[in-house]
Design a protein around this motif. Structure first.
Motif, mmCIF file in Angstrom:
data_model
loop_
_atom_site.group_PDB
_atom_site.id
_atom_site.type_symbol
_atom_site.label_atom_id
_atom_site.label_comp_id
_atom_site.label_asym_id
_atom_site.label_seq_id
_atom_site.Cartn_x
_atom_site.Cartn_y
_atom_site.Cartn_z
ATOM 1 N N PRO A 235 0.800 -1.227 0.000
ATOM 2 C CA PRO A 235 0.000 0.000 0.000
ATOM 3 C C PRO A 235 0.830 1.274 0.000
ATOM 4 O O PRO A 235 0.290 2.354 -0.219
ATOM 5 C CB PRO A 235 -0.823 -0.127 1.293
ATOM 6 C CG PRO A 235 -0.025 -1.034 2.167
ATOM 7 C CD PRO A 235 0.623 -2.013 1.238
ATOM 8 N N TRP A 236 2.110 1.149 0.226
ATOM 9 C CA TRP A 236 3.030 2.286 0.188
ATOM 10 C C TRP A 236 3.528 2.586 -1.229
ATOM 11 O O TRP A 236 4.200 3.591 -1.450
ATOM 12 C CB TRP A 236 4.258 1.975 1.061
ATOM 13 C CG TRP A 236 4.951 0.701 0.683
ATOM 14 C CD1 TRP A 236 5.864 0.514 -0.322
ATOM 15 C CD2 TRP A 236 4.737 -0.592 1.274
ATOM 16 N NE1 TRP A 236 6.239 -0.815 -0.387
ATOM 17 C CE2 TRP A 236 5.578 -1.514 0.576
ATOM 18 C CE3 TRP A 236 3.957 -1.064 2.320
ATOM 19 C CZ2 TRP A 236 5.624 -2.866 0.907
ATOM 20 C CZ3 TRP A 236 4.013 -2.412 2.646
ATOM 21 C CH2 TRP A 236 4.832 -3.295 1.946
ATOM 22 N N LEU A 237 3.202 1.746 -2.210
ATOM 23 C CA LEU A 237 3.850 1.827 -3.520
ATOM 24 C C LEU A 237 3.629 3.173 -4.206
ATOM 25 O O LEU A 237 4.564 3.726 -4.801
ATOM 26 C CB LEU A 237 3.364 0.696 -4.423
ATOM 27 C CG LEU A 237 4.022 0.626 -5.808
ATOM 28 C CD1 LEU A 237 5.531 0.441 -5.687
ATOM 29 C CD2 LEU A 237 3.413 -0.511 -6.634
ATOM 30 N N ALA A 238 2.414 3.710 -4.157
ATOM 31 C CA ALA A 238 2.156 4.973 -4.853
ATOM 32 C C ALA A 238 3.046 6.087 -4.317
ATOM 33 O O ALA A 238 3.662 6.832 -5.086
ATOM 34 C CB ALA A 238 0.683 5.360 -4.722
ATOM 35 N N ALA A 239 3.115 6.195 -3.003
ATOM 36 C CA ALA A 239 3.933 7.250 -2.404
ATOM 37 C C ALA A 239 5.408 7.059 -2.713
ATOM 38 O O ALA A 239 6.129 8.022 -3.022
ATOM 39 C CB ALA A 239 3.704 7.287 -0.892
ATOM 40 N N GLU A 253 11.835 0.309 -0.293
ATOM 41 C CA GLU A 253 10.852 -0.570 0.345
ATOM 42 C C GLU A 253 10.980 -0.458 1.860
ATOM 43 O O GLU A 253 12.063 -0.199 2.387
ATOM 44 C CB GLU A 253 11.083 -2.026 -0.083
ATOM 45 C CG GLU A 253 10.796 -2.300 -1.547
ATOM 46 C CD GLU A 253 9.310 -2.264 -1.864
ATOM 47 O OE1 GLU A 253 8.489 -2.633 -0.997
ATOM 48 O OE2 GLU A 253 8.966 -1.860 -2.993
ATOM 49 N N PRO A 254 9.896 -0.655 2.597
ATOM 50 C CA PRO A 254 9.964 -0.579 4.063
ATOM 51 C C PRO A 254 10.841 -1.688 4.631
ATOM 52 O O PRO A 254 10.936 -2.782 4.064
ATOM 53 C CB PRO A 254 8.499 -0.772 4.497
ATOM 54 C CG PRO A 254 7.680 -0.528 3.274
ATOM 55 C CD PRO A 254 8.535 -0.927 2.114
ATOM 56 N N ASP A 255 11.460 -1.393 5.778
ATOM 57 C CA ASP A 255 12.227 -2.439 6.446
ATOM 58 C C ASP A 255 11.281 -3.326 7.260
ATOM 59 O O ASP A 255 10.054 -3.162 7.226
ATOM 60 C CB ASP A 255 13.331 -1.844 7.329
ATOM 61 C CG ASP A 255 12.789 -0.958 8.455
ATOM 62 O OD1 ASP A 255 11.604 -1.119 8.850
ATOM 63 O OD2 ASP A 255 13.546 -0.107 8.952
ATOM 64 N N ARG A 256 11.823 -4.260 8.018
ATOM 65 C CA ARG A 256 11.000 -5.230 8.733
ATOM 66 C C ARG A 256 10.007 -4.562 9.685
ATOM 67 O O ARG A 256 8.815 -4.873 9.678
ATOM 68 C CB ARG A 256 11.892 -6.185 9.538
ATOM 69 C CG ARG A 256 12.751 -7.111 8.716
ATOM 70 C CD ARG A 256 13.706 -7.875 9.629
ATOM 71 N NE ARG A 256 14.700 -8.620 8.889
ATOM 72 C CZ ARG A 256 14.653 -9.926 8.668
ATOM 73 N NH1 ARG A 256 13.629 -10.629 9.129
ATOM 74 N NH2 ARG A 256 15.601 -10.536 7.997
ATOM 75 N N GLU A 257 10.543 -3.670 10.518
ATOM 76 C CA GLU A 257 9.699 -3.057 11.531
ATOM 77 C C GLU A 257 8.629 -2.164 10.907
ATOM 78 O O GLU A 257 7.474 -2.177 11.333
ATOM 79 C CB GLU A 257 10.556 -2.257 12.520
ATOM 80 C CG GLU A 257 11.415 -3.104 13.448
ATOM 81 C CD GLU A 257 12.627 -3.698 12.751
ATOM 82 O OE1 GLU A 257 12.983 -3.203 11.644
ATOM 83 O OE2 GLU A 257 13.213 -4.660 13.284
ATOM 84 N N GLU A 258 8.999 -1.418 9.887
ATOM 85 C CA GLU A 258 8.030 -0.556 9.202
ATOM 86 C C GLU A 258 6.935 -1.393 8.539
ATOM 87 O O GLU A 258 5.749 -1.097 8.645
ATOM 88 C CB GLU A 258 8.735 0.300 8.141
ATOM 89 C CG GLU A 258 9.656 1.357 8.716
ATOM 90 C CD GLU A 258 10.503 2.023 7.641
ATOM 91 O OE1 GLU A 258 10.826 3.199 7.806
ATOM 92 O OE2 GLU A 258 10.815 1.358 6.621
#
Length: 349
Positions: A235-239, A253-258
Motif C-alpha cells: 500500500p506504500w507503492l504509490a507514495a 521498500e519498508p524495512d522489517r519493523e516498518e
C-alpha cells in the motif's frame, strides 16, 4: 516530473494514482495508503443501482471516512438514470471526484452490459456520461480500456466524446477487454488518446517499478499514471513511486519493523471496519500478499508455507504474534482491543 495533477477543480497532490479495485480498495486500505502518502486512492467499484437500493455490502464499498485527503467514488452501471442517481448520492456523501467504470472486464459485469461492455456501445456510454455530468457539480472522470478487442480500438474516439460532454479526465488501461490481464499493456496506444484530447489522460497497466513508471509516462505522453495489481501487499507503492519519479532515485521498500507496523495497522483497521470475524476474513487476502511480497524468509517455499499457516489463524492476536515472529523473531505484542479503537468510518447514506 511535474508534481500534482488537476482534474476539474480538484488539485491532486501527486501523479501516481491508485486504481479502484473490488475487494482491495476498501476504506481500511484507502486510509492506510493515504496515511503512507498516496495522493489518490479510489473506492472499490460501486454498482449505482444497488447503491440506490441501499444494499449493505455495496453501501460499504462506497464508505468514506477520516484520514483521506481525497475521496474518489467509482460507479459502475449501464443505465444513465441509475448512474446519475448514484452520482448524486456519491456527491452528497462527500466525493471530490466521481469516476465511471467503462473498463472492468469481468464476465458478470460485461454480461450486464456494464464496464468494458460499454466500449461496444459508445452511444450508451455517452448517455451515461452526459447524465452524470449534468447530475453533479463534482468533476467526473472515466476509466476505460483501449477497446473491446484488437479490431475495435475506440478509446481515442470515446475520450473525445467524453471531453465534449464535460468529462474532466480519462484513465486508459492499455489492454482490450478481450485480453483481460494477459499479454502486456500497450502504453503506445494510450498516446493516441492523449493526442486526441486536451483533458488529463492517465495511463494504467503493468506499472510496478520506477523504470516502468518512467517508460509508461514517456511512451504514452500521459499526465499521470495509475497503479492496479502492483499495490497488492504494497500500500506504500504509490507514495514511494512518486518520490522515485521526482528525485530520480530507486524505489525504496519498508524495512522489517516498518512493514510489520503497516500490516498490523491494516489488520486492526479491518477488524474495526467490518467487525470480527468478518474483518479477519476480509484481511486474509491482503495478509497473503504481504507475506508474498516481503523478502523474509528468503526461501520462497518457506514464505508460501508461512502464508498458508498464517491465513488459517482464527484471531487477530494470533496473526499479529505469528507475523511478528516470522519477520522479527519476536512474539510479544500489545493487547489487541477492537472495542476501544476510534470509530472514524461512516457510510454513504
Amino acid at each position: 516530473m511535474t508534481i500534482g495533477l488537476q482534474i476539474g477543480d480538484v488539485r491532486i497532490a501527486g501523479r501516481v494514482l491508485m486504481a479502484p479495485m473490488t475487494g482491495i480498495t476498501d476504506l481500511p486500505f484507502r486510509v492506510l495508503a493515504s496515511r503512507l502518502g498516496a495522493a489518490y486512492v479510489a473506492t472499490e467499484m460501486v454498482a449505482s443501482a444497488e447503491l440506490a437500493r441501499g444494499r449493505p455490502d455495496v453501501v460499504r464499498r462506497a464508505a468514506v471516512g477520516g484520514g483521506l485527503p481525497l475521496t474518489v467514488i467509482q460507479l459502475v452501471g449501464g443505465d444513465p438514470v441509475a448512474m446519475a442517481d448514484g452520482a448524486r448520492m456519491a456527491e452528497a456523501a462527500g466525493a471530490d471526484i466521481i469516476d465511471l467504470n467503462f473498463g472492468c472486464p469481468a464476465k458478470e459485469v460485461t454480461g450486464a452490459a456494464c464496464g468494458s461492455a460499454l466500449m461496444r456501445t459508445p452511444d450508451v456510454a455517452c448517455s451515461i456520461m452526459e447524465a452524470v455530468v449534468k447530475a453533479v457539480s463534482r468533476p467526473v472522470s472515466v476509466k476505460m480500456r483501449l477497446g473491446w478487442d484488437e479490431t475495435s480500438h475506440n478509446a481515442a474516439d470515446l475520450a473525445r466524446r467524453a471531453e465534449d460532454l464535460g468529462v474532466a479526465a480519462v484513465t486508459v488501461h492499455g489492454r482490450t477487454r478481450k485480453q483481460f490481464y494477459t499479454g502486456v499493456a500497450d502504453w503506445d496506444a494510450v498516446a493516441e488518446v492523449k493526442q486526441a484530447v486536451a483533458i488529463p489522460v492517465i495511463v494504467n497497466g503493468d506499472i510496478i517499478t520506477a523504470e516502468q513508471a518512467r517508460e509508461a509516462l514517456a511512451r504514452s505522453g500521459a499526465d499521470a499514471l495509475m497503479l492496479g495489481r502492483g499495490v497488492y501487499g504494497r500500500p506504500w507503492l504509490a507514495a514511494h513511486l512518486e518520490r522515485a519519479l521526482i528525485d530520480g532515485t530507486r524505489l525504496e521498500e519498508p524495512d522489517r519493523e516498518e512493514r510489520l507496523a503497516i500490516v498490523i495497522e491494516h489488520l486492526r483497521a479491518s477488524a474495526v471496519f467490518y467487525g470480527l470475524p468478518l474483518g479477519l476474513k476480509m484481511f486474509r487476502k491482503h495478509l497473503g500478499w504481504y507475506i508474498e511480497q516481503a523478502p523474509w524468509p528468503a526461501d520462497p517455499a518457506e514464505r508460501r508455507a508461512a502464508k498458508a499457516r498464517l491465513c488459517r489463524l482464527d484471531t487477530p492476536e494470533e496473526v499479529e504474534a505469528a507475523l511478528t515472529d516470522l519477520w522479527c523473531g519476536v512474539t510479544h505484542l500489545g493487547n489487541f482491543d477492537v472495542e476501544n479503537r476510534p470509530q472514524v468510518f461512516k457510510a454513504v447514506a
